[in-house]
Design a protein around this motif. Structure first.
Motif, short mmCIF file in Angstrom:
data_model
loop_
_atom_site.label_atom_id
_atom_site.label_comp_id
_atom_site.label_asym_id
_atom_site.label_seq_id
_atom_site.Cartn_x
_atom_site.Cartn_y
_atom_site.Cartn_z
N GLY A 34 0.81 -1.20 0.00
CA GLY A 34 0.00 0.00 0.00
C GLY A 34 0.85 1.26 0.00
N VAL A 35 0.19 2.37 -0.35
CA VAL A 35 0.89 3.67 -0.37
C VAL A 35 1.38 4.03 1.02
CG1 VAL A 35 0.61 6.13 -0.85
CG2 VAL A 35 -0.47 4.45 -2.35
N GLU A 36 0.56 3.76 2.05
CA GLU A 36 0.97 4.11 3.41
C GLU A 36 2.20 3.33 3.83
OE1 GLU A 36 -1.97 3.14 2.48
OE2 GLU A 36 -3.27 4.91 2.70
N ARG B 80 7.91 3.10 5.12
CA ARG B 80 9.18 2.37 5.03
C ARG B 80 10.21 3.11 4.20
NH1 ARG B 80 8.07 -3.84 3.69
NH2 ARG B 80 10.33 -3.85 4.03
N GLY B 81 9.91 4.35 3.82
CA GLY B 81 10.91 5.20 3.13
C GLY B 81 11.34 4.63 1.80
N ALA B 82 10.38 4.28 0.94
CA ALA B 82 10.71 3.69 -0.36
C ALA B 82 11.51 4.68 -1.20
CB ALA B 82 9.43 3.29 -1.08
N ARG B 83 12.51 4.17 -1.90
CA ARG B 83 13.31 4.99 -2.80
C ARG B 83 13.82 4.14 -3.95
NH1 ARG B 83 18.24 6.77 0.89
NH2 ARG B 83 16.59 6.79 2.45
N VAL B 84 14.17 4.82 -5.05
CA VAL B 84 14.68 4.15 -6.25
C VAL B 84 16.17 4.42 -6.34
CG1 VAL B 84 14.55 4.02 -8.77
CG2 VAL B 84 12.47 4.37 -7.42
N VAL B 85 16.97 3.36 -6.53
CA VAL B 85 18.42 3.48 -6.55
C VAL B 85 18.94 2.89 -7.86
CG1 VAL B 85 20.58 2.89 -5.40
CG2 VAL B 85 18.50 3.26 -4.04
N PHE B 86 19.61 3.75 -8.67
CA PHE B 86 20.27 3.32 -9.90
C PHE B 86 21.77 3.23 -9.67
CE2 PHE B 86 16.30 4.59 -11.80
CZ PHE B 86 16.19 3.81 -12.94
N LYS B 87 22.43 2.46 -10.51
CA LYS B 87 23.87 2.36 -10.45
C LYS B 87 24.49 3.71 -10.80
CE LYS B 87 27.79 -0.17 -12.44
NZ LYS B 87 28.20 -1.21 -13.41
N GLY B 88 25.55 4.05 -10.10
CA GLY B 88 26.20 5.32 -10.36
C GLY B 88 25.47 6.51 -9.79
#
Length: 792
Positions: free
Chosen positions: A54-56, A61-69
């Protein structure tokens, strides 16, 4: 030292092995795709649906997107947590000729830590047209060349891939040539010009053709180049290379100018037609890293190679003789990887400060990578062994830095951690990344007093609100957790009015006396002081405070005997026959103070006849200073000063009247050896004396009281009883008719002049002796004498 190195090596090997296992296991990744050059903010995917969260929960849980570099190509919508395009993407810039163009990334969740593997595929659009390396190409063809001869041409370059890349070549319509499109081993399209009809130099010495390169886009894009064909006179043989395909390998760190390979071609003609020169034919890249010696055919490096950029090169080489005939060969050169790239560390998450007392808290999440390949790409991570942190491999190339156990801020509040990433190449290259981790305070220490108990002294009669002392407590915590508030705890003695006696400043622990203290009422008392911090939950401690009241000389001596009740002073009877040192009386006084303030001394302040009487300074005994004589006055007034030893000294006075009387029998005067007993008897209080007299003479008192009342009624007109001028004979009186009155029944008479009443005291029992044969007159006088000593 050796053992530490061995332990560190084992630790690194274990982490490396675990990382390899995690890489092998992996996890199925989620695939997304987007067209290049798509506008920023474009919706890519619904992350909540794909992850089943869910969005909540994603927000918590502090979702984040991590790319290389650490290049963020995607972003999370803060409201819906949808995946949005962060910026326009250029597929050719990101992936070059690699197809498909896939950018792996991870969705990182914290609390607890969790990774989701995902990939973003950037799809190509037809945004580049084919381009030739030059706008014009020159071919020299002998007029005797037979139809069917093939002449390779320079290729066009198209940055697009797939169906949008270069697909075919065409030339304008002419009677002599047509063009073929051949697929090369590296997948590129090579144009080849085919001779359809023999050339005749004398008929047409030069031809011009237009070569067109077409891609497969919709609509298609194209690029053109002019082909200038020069028809040459007879040259029977064209140069031929020893090999049609040359292969070579070169390390990427070869220095500039180093020899890569030497190609060789020969021409069977003689003279200038047999002289061969070499050239790179397909120079389609301005960054071509090679150059060829036109005479010797040596190919050398003119630009540094980078395995991470290009792993191989396909080079076409042309040999031309003096007559213009050419021969072609190809060179496939593989670039060998060397360990020339240090590992890279990308910090994805860093938590600082971290609270103390929490075990295995995640401090940092980071990823490591190495641009090299094979064994040179494998890395190990390590930190110093003397730190309370450990590294744990996570999915793929991610690590977590975790506290090994609960931390104690009071022991150490800051850690400087250096993460070392080392590859396994030769030589080994490493990268170090330093982070600072602060430990935040938790209220785990109660305030501690500098002393377990305090003793304070305050002089009595102090002014209210007087600062009498301080208590102090410290707290090892920090911030608000270390701020201490002081308070008075309820007294253990419920009768102690502590709230009205002392107060404490809540901020600094200063103690104040709320009212003036009286040593005589309260010499000392104990109470407890509490120190409470402002943490949550609040912690406290306590200390015992003993307050001692110091005596001040604020009480004057108080005379117990003789009593001073506002009436005339007591009269003491002293026989004139008394010797020097005769005890007249004893002044008894007390002082409400203590210590030296209660030490009393006595002195004779005034006397009717100085030198006749004296006062002992330490015990207050009034004694005759010399032998009495007939010339001494009958009545004497003595003023005795009682003074304490305080600073300043306080005093009191007592007035004594002494009456010298005649006729006391010498045998019944106090004997010297009886003086100590007499002094001890005189020290009794008035109340003990009265009690003793009442018990010993109850019967006698009743008889005398009756007689005294009858005599006083007859003399009321006189106003008061007075002392008669009687003569006391020197021999004892036999009142019982059988003998004399014993010494134990002698009395001392004390008269209170001017008061109308008199006292009968039983201190020194002395009784005058009357003659056994008395006349009626004498008996009347005796009755009058008795009436003048009423009993009270």
């Amino acid at each position: 030292m050796v053992q530490t190195k061995v332990q560190r090596k084992k630790r690194q090997v274990a982490i490396f092995i675990l990382l390899m296992l995690l890489r092998e296991v992996g996890s199925e990744s989620i695939q997304y795709s987007v067209l290049e050059e798509t506008e920023s903010g474009t919706f890519v995917a619904n992350l909540t649906k794909d992850l089943g969260l869910g969005v909540e929960e994603l927000a918590a849980r502090g979702a984040r997107v991590v790319f290389k570099g650490n290049r963020q190509h995607l972003q999370l919508d803060p409201q819906t947590h949808d995946l949005l395009l962060n910026a326009k993407l250029d597929r050719e810039e990101l992936c070059g000729s690699t197809e498909p163009c896939v950018l792996p990334f991870q969705v990182l969740l914290e609390n607890p830590l969790q990774f989701f593997q995902a990939a973003l595929q950037v799809r190509d659009i037809n945004d580049h047209a084919p381009e030739f390396p030059s706008r014009e190409m020159i071919l020299k063809i002998s007029e005797i060349t037979t139809p069917g001869k093939i002449f390779p041409l320079r290729m066009a370059n198209d940055l697009d891939v797939g169906s949008n890349s270069l697909q075919s070549y065409t030339i304008n319509s002419n009677p002599h040539f047509h063009v073929l499109t051949r697929n090369r081993s590296d997948g590129r399209k090579l144009p080849e010009l085919v001779l359809d009809k023999a050339l005749d130099r004398e008929e047409q010495p030069q031809l011009r053709l237009t070569l067109t390169a077409l891609d497969g886009g919709s609509p298609p894009r194209s690029g053109t180049s002019e082909i200038q064909i020069q028809v040459l006179d007879i040259n029977d043989n064209a140069p031929e290379f020893a090999q049609e395909l040359y292969e070579a390998q070169v390390p990427e760190n070869n220095p500039l100018g180093s020899l890569v390979i030497t190609v060789s071609a020969r021409d069977l003609d003689a003279g200038s037609f047999g002289e061969v020169s070499y050239a790179l034919f397909q120079v389609d890249d301005v960054n071509q890293p090679f150059e060829i010696n036109t005479i010797t055919g040596e190919i050398r490096l003119r630009k540094a190679l980078d395995f991470e950029e290009f792993q191989s090169y396909h080079v076409d080489i042309e040999a031309t003789d003096g007559g213009g005939l050419t021969g072609k060969c190809s060179l496939v050169l593989k670039v060998l990887d060397v360990n020339d790239n240090a590992p890279e560390l990308t910090m994805s998450s860093l938590t600082s400060p971290i609270p103390e007392n929490l075990p295995e808290i995640i401090v940092a999440v980071f990823s490591v990578s190495d641009a090299d390949s094979g064994h040179n790409q494998q890395v190990i991570c390590s930190i110093d062994n003397n730190l309370p942190f450990i590294l744990r491999p996570s999915v793929e190339n991610f690590y977590t830095l975790v506290a090994e156990g609960p931390l104690d801020r009071e022991t150490r509040a800051e850690y400087n951690i250096t993460i070392t990433v080392t590859d396994l190449g030769t030589p080994r290259l490493k990268t170090q990344h330093s982070i600072t981790v602060l430990v935040s305070d938790v209220n785990d220490n109660a305030p501690a007093f500098t002393q377990t108990s305090y003793t304070l002294f305050v002089r009595e009669n102090n002014s209210p609100a007087l600062h009498i002392g301080s208590v102090s407590a410290t707290d090892r915590d920090a911030g608000t957790n270390a701020q201490v508030t002081y308070s008075l705890l309820p007294p253990q003695d419920p009768h102690l009015p502590l709230a009205s006696l002392v107060s404490i400043n809540a901020d600094n622990g200063h103690l104040f006396a709320l009212r003036s203290l009286d040593y005589e009422a309260l010499q000392a008392f104990e109470f407890r002081v509490g120190a409470t911090d402002r943490g949550s939950p609040a912690l406290s401690s306590e200390a015992l405070v003993r307050l001692v009241v110091v005596d001040d000389n604020d009480n004057s001596p108080f005379v117990l005997y003789p009593l001073q009740n506002g009436s005339a002073p007591c009269t003491e009877l002293v026989p004139r026959a008394a010797e020097a040192g005769y005890l007249v009386t004893k002044v008894v006084a007390v002082d409400g103070d203590s210590g030296q303030n209660a030490w009393l001394s006595y002195q004779l302040l005034k006397a009717t006849e100085p030198g006749l009487f004296g006062v002992w300074a330490h015990n207050g005994e009034v004694r005759t200073a010399r032998l009495l004589s007939e010339r001494d006055a009958a009545k004497h007034r003595l003023v005795v000063l009682v003074k304490d030893n305080g600073e300043p000294p306080l005093s009191a006075t007592v007035t004594l009247h002494v009456l010298l009387v005649d006729g006391f029998s010498q045998p019944y005067l106090p004997l010297p050896e009886a003086a100590p007993a007499q002094a001890q008897a005189d020290s009794l209080t008035v109340y003990l004396v009265i009690a003793l007299a009442s018990v010993s003479s109850l019967f006698l008192l009743s008889v005398l009281l009756f007689v005294a009342v009858r005599l006083c009624r007859r003399n009321r007109a006189g106003g008061r009883c007075s002392v008669p001028e009687a003569h006391f004979p020197g021999h004892p009186v036999d009142v019982s008719g059988t003998g004399t009155l014993s010494q134990s029944y002698q009395y001392e008479v004390c008269l209170m002049g001017g008061s109308g009443t008199s006292e009968f005291k039983f201190l020194k029992p002395i009784i005058p002796n009357f003659a056994p044969q008395a006349t009626g007159r004498e008996m009347e006088e005796s009755s009058t004498f008795r009436n003048s000593f009423p009993f009270s």
